[in-house]
Scaffold this motif. Structure first.
Motif, PDB file in Angstrom:
ATOM      1  N   PRO A  59     179.692  25.981  77.485  1.00 45.10           N
ATOM      2  CA  PRO A  59     179.151  26.557  76.251  1.00 45.10           C
ATOM      3  C   PRO A  59     178.330  27.802  76.571  1.00 45.10           C
ATOM      4  CG  PRO A  59     177.919  24.605  76.873  1.00 45.10           C
ATOM      5  CD  PRO A  59     179.072  24.701  77.826  1.00 45.10           C
ATOM      6  N   ARG A  60     178.267  28.682  75.622  1.00 47.85           N
ATOM      7  CA  ARG A  60     177.457  29.883  75.799  1.00 47.85           C
ATOM      8  C   ARG A  60     175.991  29.479  75.733  1.00 47.85           C
ATOM      9  NH1 ARG A  60     177.989  35.562  72.549  1.00 47.85           N
ATOM     10  NH2 ARG A  60     176.291  36.551  73.652  1.00 47.85           N
ATOM     11  N   ILE A  61     175.233  29.894  76.719  1.00 45.76           N
ATOM     12  CA  ILE A  61     173.836  29.499  76.807  1.00 45.76           C
ATOM     13  C   ILE A  61     172.952  30.441  75.981  1.00 45.76           C
ATOM     14  CG2 ILE A  61     171.901  29.107  78.374  1.00 45.76           C
ATOM     15  CD1 ILE A  61     174.012  27.241  79.197  1.00 45.76           C
ATOM     16  N   SER A  62     173.189  31.738  76.131  1.00 49.29           N
ATOM     17  CA  SER A  62     172.342  32.717  75.445  1.00 49.29           C
ATOM     18  C   SER A  62     172.847  32.965  74.030  1.00 49.29           C
ATOM     19  CB  SER A  62     172.303  34.027  76.227  1.00 49.29           C
ATOM     20  OG  SER A  62     173.591  34.585  76.308  1.00 49.29           O
ATOM     21  N   VAL A  63     171.933  33.434  73.200  1.00 49.33           N
ATOM     22  CA  VAL A  63     172.313  33.762  71.833  1.00 49.33           C
ATOM     23  C   VAL A  63     172.584  35.257  71.744  1.00 49.33           C
ATOM     24  CG1 VAL A  63     170.998  31.861  70.854  1.00 49.33           C
ATOM     25  CG2 VAL A  63     169.928  34.091  71.032  1.00 49.33           C
ATOM     26  N   GLY A  64     173.506  35.616  70.907  1.00 47.55           N
ATOM     27  CA  GLY A  64     173.856  37.017  70.720  1.00 47.55           C
ATOM     28  C   GLY A  64     175.254  37.118  70.145  1.00 47.55           C
ATOM     29  N   PHE A  65     175.619  38.303  69.766  1.00 52.26           N
ATOM     30  CA  PHE A  65     176.969  38.528  69.277  1.00 52.26           C
ATOM     31  C   PHE A  65     177.924  38.532  70.466  1.00 52.26           C
ATOM     32  CE2 PHE A  65     174.303  40.727  66.062  1.00 52.26           C
ATOM     33  CZ  PHE A  65     174.688  39.994  64.947  1.00 52.26           C
ATOM     34  N   GLU A  66     179.187  38.252  70.221  1.00 52.86           N
ATOM     35  CA  GLU A  66     180.181  38.295  71.289  1.00 52.86           C
ATOM     36  C   GLU A  66     180.198  39.698  71.882  1.00 52.86           C
ATOM     37  OE1 GLU A  66     182.032  35.859  72.673  1.00 52.86           O
ATOM     38  OE2 GLU A  66     180.890  34.496  71.399  1.00 52.86           O
ATOM     39  N   PRO A  67     180.372  39.791  73.201  1.00 51.67           N
ATOM     40  CA  PRO A  67     180.395  41.112  73.835  1.00 51.67           C
ATOM     41  C   PRO A  67     181.415  42.041  73.169  1.00 51.67           C
ATOM     42  CG  PRO A  67     180.371  39.384  75.492  1.00 51.67           C
ATOM     43  CD  PRO A  67     180.538  38.704  74.156  1.00 51.67           C
ATOM     44  N   GLY A  68     180.998  43.278  72.948  1.00 51.38           N
ATOM     45  CA  GLY A  68     181.871  44.283  72.338  1.00 51.38           C
ATOM     46  C   GLY A  68     181.918  44.251  70.822  1.00 51.38           C
TER      47      GLY A  68
END
Length: 153
Positions: free
Chosen positions: A20-29
């Protein structure tokens, strides 16, 4: 010998599993652009679009949080690249994150500083990994010193 086809209903834990993605944020790009103001407007526009709430509701929630009225026109200005004179303040940005529930906006801010925003529940795991790395470094240094001591006898 022919390879037996795997059961299509059983996931292969080495191929089908992604951590799973650990950090929060928009998908790269996802949020592109060269100018910072454009990228901020695009991030706000994406948060407004993806949150599942209409802009009137978001403006109302922001207004409640801030203690003064926020208009839909203000939200439109924040999300428009063309309206360069309408930059969002930090307090309004916080209210926007809260109203939309799009914590990806926090990760968006951190990216420019080569940082990541992680949920607090991972804080102890990260600290433990840093301590273990430090222990390995100390162990390696101790071993080097022991070898030097043995070599000087």
């Amino acid at each position: 010998m022919a390879k037996t086809p795997r059961d299509p209903f059983t996931p292969d834990m080495f191929v089908d599993w992604k951590p799973p993605r650990i950090s929060v944020g928009f998908e790269p790009g996802t949020i592109s652009g060269n100018r910072l103001s454009s990228r901020i407007s695009r991030a706000i526009a994406k948060a407004l679009k993806d949150c599942g709430k209409d802009r009137t509701t978001i403006a109302g929630l922001m207004g409640e949080r801030l203690g003064h009225k926020i208009t839909v026109a203000t939200l439109e200005a924040y999300s428009s690249e063309a309206k360069t004179g309408n930059n969002i303040t930090v307090e309004r940005f916080i209210a926007l994150v809260e109203a939309t529930g799009k914590i990806e906006l926090l990760g968006f801010l951190a990216e420019d500083f080569d940082m990541a925003v992680v949920p607090r529940k991972f804080e102890n795991v990260i600290e433990l990994a840093l301590i273990e790395d430090h222990e390995r470094m100390i162990g390696s240094r101790k071993q080097t010193l022991r070898m030097k001591i043995r070599g000087s006898k």
